[in-house]
Scaffold this active site. Structure first.
Site, PDB file in Angstrom:
ATOM      1  N   THR A  12      41.324  61.689  44.356  1.00  0.00           N
ATOM      2  CA  THR A  12      40.437  61.298  45.400  1.00  0.00           C
ATOM      3  C   THR A  12      40.104  62.375  46.187  1.00  0.00           C
ATOM      4  O   THR A  12      41.984  63.074  46.632  1.00  0.00           O
ATOM      5  CB  THR A  12      40.934  59.675  46.439  1.00  0.00           C
ATOM      6  OG1 THR A  12      39.691  59.354  46.718  1.00  0.00           O
ATOM      7  CG2 THR A  12      41.791  60.176  46.961  1.00  0.00           C
ATOM      8  N   LYS A  44      36.761  53.927  48.940  1.00  0.00           N
ATOM      9  CA  LYS A  44      37.909  53.969  49.806  1.00  0.00           C
ATOM     10  C   LYS A  44      38.035  54.619  51.384  1.00  0.00           C
ATOM     11  O   LYS A  44      39.532  54.997  52.104  1.00  0.00           O
ATOM     12  CB  LYS A  44      38.418  55.513  49.385  1.00  0.00           C
ATOM     13  CG  LYS A  44      38.319  55.173  48.211  1.00  0.00           C
ATOM     14  CD  LYS A  44      38.494  56.980  46.877  1.00  0.00           C
ATOM     15  CE  LYS A  44      38.262  56.815  46.162  1.00  0.00           C
ATOM     16  NZ  LYS A  44      38.413  58.359  44.743  1.00  0.00           N
ATOM     17  N   GLY A  56      41.028  55.686  55.887  1.00  0.00           N
ATOM     18  CA  GLY A  56      40.762  56.339  54.311  1.00  0.00           C
ATOM     19  C   GLY A  56      42.610  56.125  53.172  1.00  0.00           C
ATOM     20  O   GLY A  56      43.312  56.871  54.180  1.00  0.00           O
ATOM     21  N   SER A 135      43.886  64.400  45.931  1.00  0.00           N
ATOM     22  CA  SER A 135      43.617  65.370  44.771  1.00  0.00           C
ATOM     23  C   SER A 135      42.888  66.555  45.400  1.00  0.00           C
ATOM     24  O   SER A 135      43.622  67.704  44.964  1.00  0.00           O
ATOM     25  CB  SER A 135      43.852  65.073  43.527  1.00  0.00           C
ATOM     26  OG  SER A 135      42.933  63.796  43.653  1.00  0.00           O
ATOM     27  N   ALA A 172      34.599  69.129  45.555  1.00  0.00           N
ATOM     28  CA  ALA A 172      34.038  67.886  44.024  1.00  0.00           C
ATOM     29  C   ALA A 172      33.291  69.354  43.687  1.00  0.00           C
ATOM     30  O   ALA A 172      33.922  68.713  41.934  1.00  0.00           O
ATOM     31  CB  ALA A 172      32.532  67.207  44.436  1.00  0.00           C
ATOM     32  N   CYS A 175      37.650  70.176  42.119  1.00  0.00           N
ATOM     33  CA  CYS A 175      38.969  69.266  41.557  1.00  0.00           C
ATOM     34  C   CYS A 175      37.541  67.893  40.818  1.00  0.00           C
ATOM     35  O   CYS A 175      36.781  67.774  41.090  1.00  0.00           O
ATOM     36  CB  CYS A 175      39.173  67.902  42.702  1.00  0.00           C
ATOM     37  SG  CYS A 175      40.520  66.918  42.124  1.00  0.00           S
ATOM     38  N   THR A 178      37.991  64.251  41.871  1.00  0.00           N
ATOM     39  CA  THR A 178      36.769  64.798  42.855  1.00  0.00           C
ATOM     40  C   THR A 178      35.372  64.462  42.802  1.00  0.00           C
ATOM     41  O   THR A 178      34.885  65.015  41.918  1.00  0.00           O
ATOM     42  CB  THR A 178      37.174  65.249  44.083  1.00  0.00           C
ATOM     43  OG1 THR A 178      37.817  65.171  44.594  1.00  0.00           O
ATOM     44  CG2 THR A 178      35.873  64.671  45.795  1.00  0.00           C
TER      45      THR A 178
END
Length: 189
Positions: A12, A44, A56, A135, A172, A175, A178
């Site tokens: 995440t 989250k 979060g 991550s 995003a 990763c 994500t």
């Protein structure tokens, strides 16, 4: 972190940026089980304490909800004292035999302070008002620092929401744990 165990959930990105009188906490929506995307729209980010605190989490969902409940209890016991509530939570998390096993990290923010809480007993206030976990956390953190520096130097009118959204989008793009399904919550002081 080794992401090869197909029985474990991974990844995440949670990002918090505090600029001026505002703080935003954002998180992506992807839940990954081993190498499989199980959900793309997980939430989250959660508000606590009558919407005065944003949290979060990165880590196991059940663990995060346990920590949310514990933090809510600490906030009820110490209203308006986020730092104290978080320190009390971190003490419990580190000392309690059950809580010690929880695998999660949290970012917590109110109108005055932003904190990162870990199961190791850490309660850290980030430098420059920017914190990230998960991550993709370091990717979002680097992007946020660069965009905030650019805002300071070249673009003072750049909105905080843009900085957060762009930082999360960059994470995003890099990763695999994500995604671009971003939820943002904001508190203005």
């Amino acid at each position: 972190m080794d992401h090869t165990d197909d029985r474990k959930m991974y990844g995440t990105t949670i990002l918090s940026i505090r600029r001026g009188n505002s703080v935003i906490v954002a998180g992506d929506g992807q839940v990954t089980l081993g190498s499989t995307i199980m959900k793309t729209s997980a939430r989250k980010i959660k508000r606590l304490a009558s919407n005065t605190v944003i949290t979060g989490f990165a880590g196991a969902t059940a663990d995060a909800f346990t920590l949310f409940e514990r933090l809510e209890g600490k906030l009820e016991k110490h209203p308006g004292q986020l730092m104290r509530a978080c320190v009390e939570l971190a003490k419990d998390w580190r000392q309690d035999k059950y809580l010690r096993r929880l695998e999660a990290m949290m970012i917590v923010a109110d109108k005055s302070v932003s904190l990162v809480i870990s199961g190791g007993g850490d309660v850290l206030e980030p430098e420059n008002g920017i914190a990230a976990i998960g991550s993709g956390g370091n990717l979002a953190l680097a992007a946020a620092r660069a965009l905030c520096a650019a805002q300071d130097e070249f673009a003072p009118a750049m909105p905080l929401e843009y900085i957060v959204a762009k930082s999360m989008a960059i994470a995003a793009e890099i990763c695999i744990y994500t995604n671009n399904n971003i939820v943002m919550e904001k508190i203005e002081g």
